[in-house]
Design a protein around this motif. Sequence first.
Motif, PDB file in Angstrom:
ATOM      1  N   GLN A   1       0.839  -1.197   0.000  1.00 52.28           N
ATOM      2  CA  GLN A   1       0.000   0.000   0.000  1.00 52.28           C
ATOM      3  C   GLN A   1       0.883   1.259   0.000  1.00 52.28           C
ATOM      4  O   GLN A   1       1.821   1.366   0.788  1.00 52.28           O
ATOM      5  CB  GLN A   1      -0.908   0.013   1.231  1.00 52.28           C
ATOM      6  CG  GLN A   1      -1.881  -1.153   1.315  1.00 52.28           C
ATOM      7  CD  GLN A   1      -1.281  -2.407   1.935  1.00 52.28           C
ATOM      8  OE1 GLN A   1      -0.146  -2.396   2.391  1.00 52.28           O
ATOM      9  NE2 GLN A   1      -2.057  -3.480   1.973  1.00 52.28           N
ATOM     10  N   LEU A   2       0.564   2.197  -0.884  1.00 50.72           N
ATOM     11  CA  LEU A   2       1.380   3.409  -1.012  1.00 50.72           C
ATOM     12  C   LEU A   2       1.446   4.209   0.280  1.00 50.72           C
ATOM     13  O   LEU A   2       2.451   4.863   0.563  1.00 50.72           O
ATOM     14  CB  LEU A   2       0.812   4.295  -2.131  1.00 50.72           C
ATOM     15  CG  LEU A   2       1.307   3.987  -3.540  1.00 50.72           C
ATOM     16  CD1 LEU A   2       0.470   4.731  -4.557  1.00 50.72           C
ATOM     17  CD2 LEU A   2       2.781   4.338  -3.685  1.00 50.72           C
ATOM     18  N   ASP A   3       0.367   4.171   1.060  1.00 54.20           N
ATOM     19  CA  ASP A   3       0.350   4.918   2.312  1.00 54.20           C
ATOM     20  C   ASP A   3       0.562   4.003   3.512  1.00 54.20           C
ATOM     21  O   ASP A   3       0.301   4.380   4.655  1.00 54.20           O
ATOM     22  CB  ASP A   3      -0.978   5.668   2.470  1.00 54.20           C
ATOM     23  CG  ASP A   3      -2.184   4.722   2.403  1.00 54.20           C
ATOM     24  OD1 ASP A   3      -1.994   3.524   2.100  1.00 54.20           O
ATOM     25  OD2 ASP A   3      -3.314   5.194   2.651  1.00 54.20           O
ATOM     26  N   GLY A   4       1.066   2.782   3.268  1.00 57.44           N
ATOM     27  CA  GLY A   4       1.235   1.813   4.346  1.00 57.44           C
ATOM     28  C   GLY A   4       2.589   1.908   5.026  1.00 57.44           C
ATOM     29  O   GLY A   4       3.521   2.561   4.540  1.00 57.44           O
ATOM     30  N   ALA A   5       2.701   1.226   6.152  1.00 55.50           N
ATOM     31  CA  ALA A   5       3.916   1.296   6.967  1.00 55.50           C
ATOM     32  C   ALA A   5       5.102   0.593   6.310  1.00 55.50           C
ATOM     33  O   ALA A   5       6.247   1.008   6.505  1.00 55.50           O
ATOM     34  CB  ALA A   5       3.637   0.694   8.341  1.00 55.50           C
ATOM     35  N   HIS A   6       4.850  -0.471   5.555  1.00 53.13           N
ATOM     36  CA  HIS A   6       5.972  -1.175   4.930  1.00 53.13           C
ATOM     37  C   HIS A   6       6.700  -0.269   3.943  1.00 53.13           C
ATOM     38  O   HIS A   6       7.935  -0.191   3.932  1.00 53.13           O
ATOM     39  CB  HIS A   6       5.470  -2.438   4.217  1.00 53.13           C
ATOM     40  CG  HIS A   6       5.056  -3.526   5.147  1.00 53.13           C
ATOM     41  ND1 HIS A   6       3.776  -3.614   5.656  1.00 53.13           N
ATOM     42  CD2 HIS A   6       5.739  -4.560   5.684  1.00 53.13           C
ATOM     43  CE1 HIS A   6       3.705  -4.666   6.456  1.00 53.13           C
ATOM     44  NE2 HIS A   6       4.876  -5.253   6.498  1.00 53.13           N
TER      45      HIS A   6
END
Length: 445
Positions: free
Chosen positions: A268-273
């Motif tokens: 996900q572009l806004d995810g933590a990874h």
Amino acid sequence: MSIPSLDELRAIGAAQQPTYADPAVRDAAVERLRRMPPLVFAGECDQLRDRLGDVARGKAFLLQGGDCAETFEGVTAENVRNKLRVLLSMAVVLTYAASVPVVKVGRLAGQYAKPRSSNDETRDGVTLPAYRGDAVNGFDFTAEARAHDPHRLVEVYHASAATLNLARAFTTGGYADLRQMHSWNTDFVKNSPVKERYERIGTEIDRALAFMDAIGVDPDEFHTVDFYSSHEALILEYEHAMTRIDQRTELPYDVSAHFVWIGERTRQLDGAHLELLRHIANPIGVKLGPTSTADDAIALYEKLNPEHVPGKVSFITRFGAGKIRDGLPPLIEKVTAAGLEVAWICDPMHGNTFEASTGYKTREFDDVIDEVRGFFEVHRALGTWPGGLHVELTGDDVTECLGGGLKVSAEDLKNRYETLCDPRLNRAQSLELAFLVAEMLASRD
């Protein structure tokens, strides 16, 4: 460059994370990991990034392979050696038959966690947490084994260190010498459909080596190989704890592996990874499946590599044999038109999984080959470089994937079905795949 704290990453939200009952115990495990020495060195990561730059430019081919999910029990000299020898054998076939340098990356020394489609598993009316790999919990179907245990993260470190130690010993201590090619596979090539082709290449290499010996040429490359480690950067606590600032460059590196990738479920572009990995200097892979769009790919690249460093980002495509020819071209066309230089890698495993009539999760060897063939066809049509192969394989004679020259059937699966997660190619199937890919590479023009 600083990296976001674990608390900041948790606030963003991350998919596929363990649920630890006691945050204090979790934090103690993380602190212990922070004090551990690096498993790999930043300079090695830079070297691999440069080689992946060659892959992106069409000057080399990546071979990346290993277990779906490693297990602590599997950290033995025999197991590591068997995986290395099948990768070395595949690499020799690809290098010799296709006349292209092969960058060798093991899916090992850290691949202990797996994303799952469901948080739970139910058997006979009993529901327990799903098995998420030895990094998180145990495979046995008991409440005690399936509890998420942060102490396992420290065990991942020690298991990875032992695996890397063995891998380095084998690849630099004489085992990887090209003169050993015959002995790598003597015991199973005898009964393999590729026996004659493999022995013919071995004989030709022996003749070439004898000639070079006669004229006094004996480069180091004949005796050792550069071998790199990789795994999916899934568990944030582990990857964050293993991220250190390099004294040479003052940049953060994830020193748990040379190469880490973001999976289909965590990109996900806004995810933590993505937020964590965009700060590290390692080369990074991103899995792209049928739900990926070209705009997604470009946005992921720009976030991970805003300075457009060559070799920094690789796209690992996993469409499935039935979707690769339609789904891949729009991605390559738009990414190429945007001027982005990436290594395109084919994962022909994850899009081709199904349940056999006997109840086993499996893959059909013909589907694996068809996806690779589709990958090459698309690149040939677009004039781009098919950069590499990412496969789940083992050095053992397991029966987990159907077909191949030995014609593994659905009834055969029960004989040696040993994976705890996804089915892997066995030694014979892996070598057969290498010959088929070598033919595709040799005929690419």
